[in-house]
Design a protein around this motif. Sequence first.
Motif, PDB file in Angstrom:
ATOM      1  N   HIS A 123       0.838  -1.200   0.000  1.00 43.08           N
ATOM      2  CA  HIS A 123       0.000   0.000   0.000  1.00 43.08           C
ATOM      3  C   HIS A 123       0.874   1.252   0.000  1.00 43.08           C
ATOM      4  CE1 HIS A 123      -3.874   2.071   1.337  1.00 43.08           C
ATOM      5  NE2 HIS A 123      -2.960   3.027   1.401  1.00 43.08           N
ATOM      6  N   LEU A 124       1.858   1.279   0.882  1.00 41.43           N
ATOM      7  CA  LEU A 124       2.725   2.450   0.990  1.00 41.43           C
ATOM      8  C   LEU A 124       3.606   2.611  -0.238  1.00 41.43           C
ATOM      9  CD1 LEU A 124       3.683   1.923   4.731  1.00 41.43           C
ATOM     10  CD2 LEU A 124       2.104   3.628   3.814  1.00 41.43           C
ATOM     11  N   ALA A 125       4.031   1.506  -0.841  1.00 44.42           N
ATOM     12  CA  ALA A 125       4.866   1.580  -2.037  1.00 44.42           C
ATOM     13  C   ALA A 125       4.101   2.174  -3.212  1.00 44.42           C
ATOM     14  CB  ALA A 125       5.393   0.192  -2.399  1.00 44.42           C
ATOM     15  N   VAL A 126       2.809   1.867  -3.319  1.00 41.90           N
ATOM     16  CA  VAL A 126       1.995   2.468  -4.385  1.00 41.90           C
ATOM     17  C   VAL A 126       1.967   3.983  -4.216  1.00 41.90           C
ATOM     18  CG1 VAL A 126      -0.352   2.646  -5.296  1.00 41.90           C
ATOM     19  CG2 VAL A 126       0.616   0.398  -4.774  1.00 41.90           C
ATOM     20  N   GLU A 127       1.775   4.447  -2.982  1.00 38.70           N
ATOM     21  CA  GLU A 127       1.842   5.885  -2.715  1.00 38.70           C
ATOM     22  C   GLU A 127       3.207   6.452  -3.068  1.00 38.70           C
ATOM     23  OE1 GLU A 127       0.897   7.439   1.021  1.00 38.70           O
ATOM     24  OE2 GLU A 127      -1.251   7.036   0.904  1.00 38.70           O
ATOM     25  N   ALA A 128       4.266   5.741  -2.659  1.00 41.65           N
ATOM     26  CA  ALA A 128       5.623   6.224  -2.899  1.00 41.65           C
ATOM     27  C   ALA A 128       5.927   6.354  -4.386  1.00 41.65           C
ATOM     28  CB  ALA A 128       6.637   5.293  -2.237  1.00 41.65           C
ATOM     29  N   ALA A 129       5.271   5.560  -5.207  1.00 41.10           N
ATOM     30  CA  ALA A 129       5.477   5.615  -6.652  1.00 41.10           C
ATOM     31  C   ALA A 129       4.642   6.697  -7.312  1.00 41.10           C
ATOM     32  CB  ALA A 129       5.149   4.258  -7.273  1.00 41.10           C
ATOM     33  N   GLY A 130       3.823   7.420  -6.526  1.00 42.29           N
ATOM     34  CA  GLY A 130       3.002   8.485  -7.089  1.00 42.29           C
ATOM     35  C   GLY A 130       1.674   8.017  -7.627  1.00 42.29           C
ATOM     36  N   HIS A 131       1.219   6.829  -7.187  1.00 42.05           N
ATOM     37  CA  HIS A 131      -0.041   6.283  -7.676  1.00 42.05           C
ATOM     38  C   HIS A 131      -1.067   6.207  -6.535  1.00 42.05           C
ATOM     39  CE1 HIS A 131       1.956   5.604 -11.408  1.00 42.05           C
ATOM     40  NE2 HIS A 131       2.758   4.671 -10.924  1.00 42.05           N
ATOM     41  N   VAL A 132      -2.258   5.715  -6.832  1.00 41.23           N
ATOM     42  CA  VAL A 132      -3.358   5.674  -5.877  1.00 41.23           C
ATOM     43  C   VAL A 132      -3.649   4.229  -5.497  1.00 41.23           C
ATOM     44  CG1 VAL A 132      -5.758   6.306  -5.432  1.00 41.23           C
ATOM     45  CG2 VAL A 132      -4.352   7.746  -6.919  1.00 41.23           C
ATOM     46  N   PRO A 133      -3.530   3.857  -4.219  1.00 44.26           N
ATOM     47  CA  PRO A 133      -3.851   2.480  -3.802  1.00 44.26           C
ATOM     48  C   PRO A 133      -5.350   2.212  -3.885  1.00 44.26           C
ATOM     49  CG  PRO A 133      -2.517   3.648  -2.159  1.00 44.26           C
ATOM     50  CD  PRO A 133      -3.022   4.668  -3.106  1.00 44.26           C
ATOM     51  N   CYS A 134      -5.688   1.004  -4.281  1.00 42.75           N
ATOM     52  CA  CYS A 134      -7.088   0.577  -4.346  1.00 42.75           C
ATOM     53  C   CYS A 134      -7.188  -0.817  -3.734  1.00 42.75           C
ATOM     54  CB  CYS A 134      -7.593   0.571  -5.782  1.00 42.75           C
ATOM     55  SG  CYS A 134      -9.301  -0.010  -5.951  1.00 42.75           S
ATOM     56  N   PRO A 135      -7.462  -0.935  -2.432  1.00 44.57           N
ATOM     57  CA  PRO A 135      -7.594  -2.260  -1.809  1.00 44.57           C
ATOM     58  C   PRO A 135      -8.805  -3.010  -2.362  1.00 44.57           C
ATOM     59  CG  PRO A 135      -7.337  -0.512  -0.161  1.00 44.57           C
ATOM     60  CD  PRO A 135      -7.618   0.151  -1.460  1.00 44.57           C
ATOM     61  N   LEU A 136      -8.592  -4.275  -2.656  1.00 49.69           N
ATOM     62  CA  LEU A 136      -9.668  -5.163  -3.096  1.00 49.69           C
ATOM     63  C   LEU A 136      -9.966  -6.132  -1.956  1.00 49.69           C
ATOM     64  CD1 LEU A 136      -8.195  -6.064  -6.627  1.00 49.69           C
ATOM     65  CD2 LEU A 136      -9.708  -4.152  -6.044  1.00 49.69           C
ATOM     66  N   PRO A 137     -11.221  -6.280  -1.548  1.00 53.55           N
ATOM     67  CA  PRO A 137     -11.529  -7.196  -0.441  1.00 53.55           C
ATOM     68  C   PRO A 137     -11.018  -8.603  -0.714  1.00 53.55           C
ATOM     69  CG  PRO A 137     -13.428  -5.819  -0.923  1.00 53.55           C
ATOM     70  CD  PRO A 137     -12.416  -5.546  -1.999  1.00 53.55           C
ATOM     71  N   ALA A 138     -10.326  -9.171   0.264  1.00 48.49           N
ATOM     72  CA  ALA A 138      -9.779 -10.523   0.095  1.00 48.49           C
ATOM     73  C   ALA A 138     -10.878 -11.565  -0.047  1.00 48.49           C
ATOM     74  CB  ALA A 138      -8.874 -10.865   1.282  1.00 48.49           C
ATOM     75  N   SER A 139     -12.085 -11.247   0.418  1.00 51.73           N
ATOM     76  CA  SER A 139     -13.202 -12.191   0.340  1.00 51.73           C
ATOM     77  C   SER A 139     -13.840 -12.233  -1.045  1.00 51.73           C
ATOM     78  CB  SER A 139     -14.267 -11.824   1.374  1.00 51.73           C
ATOM     79  OG  SER A 139     -14.755 -10.505   1.133  1.00 51.73           O
ATOM     80  N   TRP A 140     -13.456 -11.349  -1.933  1.00 56.24           N
ATOM     81  CA  TRP A 140     -14.054 -11.330  -3.264  1.00 56.24           C
ATOM     82  C   TRP A 140     -13.754 -12.612  -4.028  1.00 56.24           C
ATOM     83  CZ3 TRP A 140     -13.081  -5.868  -5.821  1.00 56.24           C
ATOM     84  CH2 TRP A 140     -14.080  -4.986  -5.361  1.00 56.24           C
ATOM     85  N   THR A 141     -14.713 -13.025  -4.832  1.00 61.70           N
ATOM     86  CA  THR A 141     -14.469 -14.095  -5.789  1.00 61.70           C
ATOM     87  C   THR A 141     -13.687 -13.541  -6.975  1.00 61.70           C
ATOM     88  OG1 THR A 141     -16.499 -13.645  -7.020  1.00 61.70           O
ATOM     89  CG2 THR A 141     -16.661 -15.160  -5.137  1.00 61.70           C
ATOM     90  N   GLU A 142     -13.231 -14.423  -7.828  1.00 58.13           N
ATOM     91  CA  GLU A 142     -12.510 -13.987  -9.015  1.00 58.13           C
ATOM     92  C   GLU A 142     -13.381 -13.097  -9.901  1.00 58.13           C
ATOM     93  OE1 GLU A 142     -10.341 -16.134 -12.830  1.00 58.13           O
ATOM     94  OE2 GLU A 142     -10.226 -17.089 -10.860  1.00 58.13           O
ATOM     95  N   ALA A 143     -14.663 -13.440 -10.028  1.00 57.96           N
ATOM     96  CA  ALA A 143     -15.570 -12.629 -10.838  1.00 57.96           C
ATOM     97  C   ALA A 143     -15.761 -11.242 -10.236  1.00 57.96           C
ATOM     98  CB  ALA A 143     -16.916 -13.333 -10.985  1.00 57.96           C
ATOM     99  N   GLN A 144     -15.883 -11.165  -8.904  1.00 61.44           N
ATOM    100  CA  GLN A 144     -16.019  -9.861  -8.262  1.00 61.44           C
ATOM    101  C   GLN A 144     -14.754  -9.029  -8.432  1.00 61.44           C
ATOM    102  OE1 GLN A 144     -17.114 -11.487  -4.359  1.00 61.44           O
ATOM    103  NE2 GLN A 144     -19.056 -10.363  -4.473  1.00 61.44           N
ATOM    104  N   ALA A 145     -13.602  -9.663  -8.289  1.00 60.36           N
ATOM    105  CA  ALA A 145     -12.346  -8.945  -8.470  1.00 60.36           C
ATOM    106  C   ALA A 145     -12.240  -8.391  -9.891  1.00 60.36           C
ATOM    107  CB  ALA A 145     -11.162  -9.856  -8.164  1.00 60.36           C
ATOM    108  N   ALA A 146     -12.627  -9.178 -10.878  1.00 61.45           N
ATOM    109  CA  ALA A 146     -12.575  -8.725 -12.266  1.00 61.45           C
ATOM    110  C   ALA A 146     -13.493  -7.519 -12.471  1.00 61.45           C
ATOM    111  CB  ALA A 146     -12.961  -9.864 -13.206  1.00 61.45           C
TER     112      ALA A 146
END
Length: 446
Positions: A123-146
């Motif tokens: 999460h912090l590395a995404v910020e450090a690279a100048g980008h925006v973190p977007c957490p995806l719930p670990a409980s999501w199915t593959e279809a939900q993640a897509a």
Amino acid sequence: MSAAQPSLEPSTAGWGPAADRRPLPRTAAREPVRSPAAAEVVLPRVGLCALLAGTARLDPARLAFSDAAPKRGWSDRPPMTWTYGTAAEIVGRLGRALRTWRLPPGSRIGLWFPGSTEGLVAHLAVEAAGHVPCPLPASWTEAQAAAGIQAAGLSAVLTQTHVGAGRPAEAMCRIAAGYFGLRYLAAFGPAVPDGVINLDALALDRAGGAVALPETGGGLVSFVAGDPARPVHRTGDALLAAVAAHLVSARIEPGDRILTLLPPSDLRGIVTGLGAALAVGADLETMPVFDGGALIESLAHPRPTHLVAPAFLEGALDALPATTLRSVVLARRAPGPVPPPGPDPARPVLDVLAFDEDAILSVRRKGPGLAGALTEPGHRALPPSLPPALFDLRREPDGRLAFRGQACATALVQRGEAGASEADEFRASRFRVDRFAGTGIAVTEA
């Protein structure tokens, strides 16, 4: 599958000699003035990774992140312990590597982690690279993640190879094959699949020397009620404001430990966990897979601890040892019942109520508590030291709750683009308060 992969297993030993144990400044109790047009609260334009860097400079040996003991059983990786200095170094290396990817500044990068030290540094590395973190719930199915990846317009995803019986890195490979907007995949091992960038190798790459962490942050993209079709963007200033509003009531001191059972996949989990720890200079320990024995063992350590847990566990937590617990933070999502006001509990309790991804209300249970704050919004029930420009709450004529302030500034992401965030005007939510005998008993949908 690829051949044997390098393994990232940093370890630290204890506390730094100069750990800052001074308490946070307290604001004296006074009659709050909550004007309809509050002055702006000026917040520094920093991201969470800059907060990490600040503590790393002052006390690099202070403990920052740690995993609960049962981690190896669900991830095939050992529990890790990181100091602020080590974490800043790893975040800097990962951020430098991410900046070499051909992505425009401010790109949204997904994080599919269950709640572990690897997920925190990612999460912090995404910020450090100048980008925006977007957490995806670990409980999501593959279809939900897509679906979530496409709705949020993600250009890359960072994850790991094993989460219990799941193989998230392999699932991301299948998602990328059907969605060409997903340009980069990276994962912590073991056994990183072919075509996926090895994050362990990037974190161990010292070729470029030390890397300074930036002073800005891209905020957060999260999903309303875990719905992959409803991503919301929050700027870095708005995320920091939400953390600051929570800490008005949380009263965590530098060097304390936050032990969280919440996943870092939404505003509620990040504000009470990673955000609070970095803002104060505390140690964050994660336990994404609940283990009663491991929890009791962890709480036995003689360290001032703030336990963050979902509110439905409150009854079970009454049997926990209280010797080192400075507070228990019980997190809820609206809609649902709210705890009634009452006498002081055996140990300090902080009730946290999340209104979708728009607002977090944190109120100590002592006194009128959460029920009082919802019954008389904008008046004495809210913490006196909480500036209305940071967080303000009122009830609209139709009964709906409305929010205003820097901590509540969000914008829906539509077709991959985020609209403008507004902090100065009240925005009505989809929730109202049910009352009995003049006291709030539940938050319901309007």
